[in-house]
Design an enzyme around this catalytic site. Structure first.
Site, PDB file in Angstrom:
ATOM      1  N   HIS A  24      41.669  37.563  40.436  1.00 24.67           N
ATOM      2  CA  HIS A  24      40.297  37.076  40.358  1.00 24.67           C
ATOM      3  C   HIS A  24      39.463  37.907  39.389  1.00 24.67           C
ATOM      4  O   HIS A  24      38.812  37.374  38.498  1.00 24.67           O
ATOM      5  CB  HIS A  24      39.655  37.094  41.742  1.00 24.67           C
ATOM      6  CG  HIS A  24      38.290  36.490  41.731  1.00 24.67           C
ATOM      7  ND1 HIS A  24      38.076  35.157  41.939  1.00 24.67           N
ATOM      8  CD2 HIS A  24      37.072  37.038  41.483  1.00 24.67           C
ATOM      9  CE1 HIS A  24      36.779  34.913  41.840  1.00 24.67           C
ATOM     10  NE2 HIS A  24      36.152  36.039  41.565  1.00 24.67           N
ATOM     11  N   LYS A  45      31.198  29.567  31.798  1.00 28.65           N
ATOM     12  CA  LYS A  45      30.716  30.598  32.726  1.00 28.65           C
ATOM     13  C   LYS A  45      29.336  31.006  32.213  1.00 28.65           C
ATOM     14  O   LYS A  45      29.229  31.653  31.168  1.00 28.65           O
ATOM     15  CB  LYS A  45      31.674  31.796  32.719  1.00 28.65           C
ATOM     16  CG  LYS A  45      31.207  32.939  33.617  1.00 28.65           C
ATOM     17  CD  LYS A  45      32.309  33.340  34.580  1.00 28.65           C
ATOM     18  CE  LYS A  45      31.819  34.408  35.535  1.00 28.65           C
ATOM     19  NZ  LYS A  45      32.687  34.577  36.677  1.00 28.65           N
ATOM     20  N   HIS A  52      36.345  39.160  34.536  1.00 25.12           N
ATOM     21  CA  HIS A  52      35.326  40.151  34.166  1.00 25.12           C
ATOM     22  C   HIS A  52      35.909  41.270  33.307  1.00 25.12           C
ATOM     23  O   HIS A  52      35.274  42.302  33.162  1.00 25.12           O
ATOM     24  CB  HIS A  52      34.705  40.757  35.438  1.00 25.12           C
ATOM     25  CG  HIS A  52      33.959  39.766  36.261  1.00 25.12           C
ATOM     26  ND1 HIS A  52      32.715  39.285  35.913  1.00 25.12           N
ATOM     27  CD2 HIS A  52      34.282  39.131  37.408  1.00 25.12           C
ATOM     28  CE1 HIS A  52      32.305  38.415  36.818  1.00 25.12           C
ATOM     29  NE2 HIS A  52      33.243  38.301  37.734  1.00 25.12           N
TER      30      HIS A  52
END
Length: 297
Positions: free
Chosen positions: A167, A229, A183
């Site tokens: 994730h 995003k 990220h």
């Protein structure tokens, strides 16, 4: 969610700030802006809802990364081990992950590599002192494996389809509608290089009109696999062990579903956000509040 309340009024956690600055200084594998990589921030991203990327105005015609020292990526043990993990995941949630013996070996190889670094040695000692980890290195490694690599179910009614590492560092897509996670700057760079990511521009902080190209914490807008995003916080140039360190510490110090710790690292005021999924990390990322004191007033 309850996690958002009082975000900007929280006081700085000085103990964690001190520790995180020690980790920053110990991070010899950090890439230096202008030396090991250069970025092109270009234009400011527009407001957009999550979802179909066609709606996003593109504030950047060029990629974010102009260049990255790939030789250093390949020849630094932790980065090399990290990059080998990135292609091990089925990125859509609800599709069960199959972990091969080779992949388990690669996960272990990565943990072995980061545990050799000064950054993770400091973390281990700190957690042992707080009674949050055992002093035996194998026990600590098993604990990290559970937190980051053990699979869990994100889409209900389906088999295990996610883990903390996937994730945060790899990114996932949810029912073809949302981008989750992603990220990490190395994954961003590699996906951009393969034309899977289209950088749309930077997201400015309220009091600063434009970030600098040598800022090592940024908020970006991008599309990936046809989805946009709107805002993603990322450290730029830091080593994988540095990010692992910060998120692991915040995760272990709190039993809450969602934890936000406000810290100052170098000149950055950042909130480290960590979501818990049982014994595992659900997501973790930095939110840049300000950079340099003058921006706070």
């Amino acid at each position: 969610s309850a996690c958002n309340r009082g975000t900007f009024f929280k006081t700085i956690n000085h103990d964690l700030s001190k520790l995180f600055n020690e980790l920053w200084d110990a991070d010899v594998n950090r890439f230096v802006p202008g030396k090991d990589y250069t970025i092109a921030l270009q234009g400011k991203a527009g407001f957009v809802q999550p979802g179909n990327s066609d709606a996003a105005r593109d504030g950047a015609s060029e990629p974010l990364f102009r260049n990255v020292n790939e030789e250093r990526l390949r020849n630094t043990k932790t980065y090399a081990a990290f990059v080998s993990l990135l292609d091990n995941y089925e990125t859509s949630t609800g599709v069960a992950e199959v972990v091969t013996p080779e992949e388990t070996a690669e996960n272990n190889c990565f943990l072995d590599a980061i545990l050799e670094t000064k950054v993770m040695k400091i973390v281990h000692q700190y957690l042992v002192n707080k009674n949050l980890s055992k002093s035996n290195l194998q026990d600590f490694k098993s604990q990290l494996y559970t937190i980051w690599f053990q699979l869990y179910t994100r889409a209900e009614g389906k088999g295990p389809d996610s883990c903390g590492f996937e994730h945060v560092f790899v990114g996932e897509t949810k029912q073809g509608q949302d981008i989750l996670g992603l990220h990490n700057w190395v994954q961003f760079y590699l996906q951009e290089k393969h034309n899977h990511i289209d950088y749309k521009g930077y997201v400015a902080r309220k009091k600063k009109s434009r970030p600098d190209e040598d800022d090592q914490v940024l908020t970006l807008q991008f599309s990936w696999k046809g989805l946009v995003k709107p805002m993603g916080g990322s450290f730029i140039g830091v080593s994988p062990e540095f990010e692992f360190a910060l998120y692991t510490i915040v995760f272990l110090q709190s039993g809450e579903h969602c934890t936000r710790e406000k810290v100052r690292i170098e000149e950055y005021d950042i909130q480290i956000v960590v979501y818990r999924h049982g014994q595992h990390i659900g997501t973790a990322y930095p939110v840049l509040l300000s950079s340099n004191n003058k921006d706070l007033y």
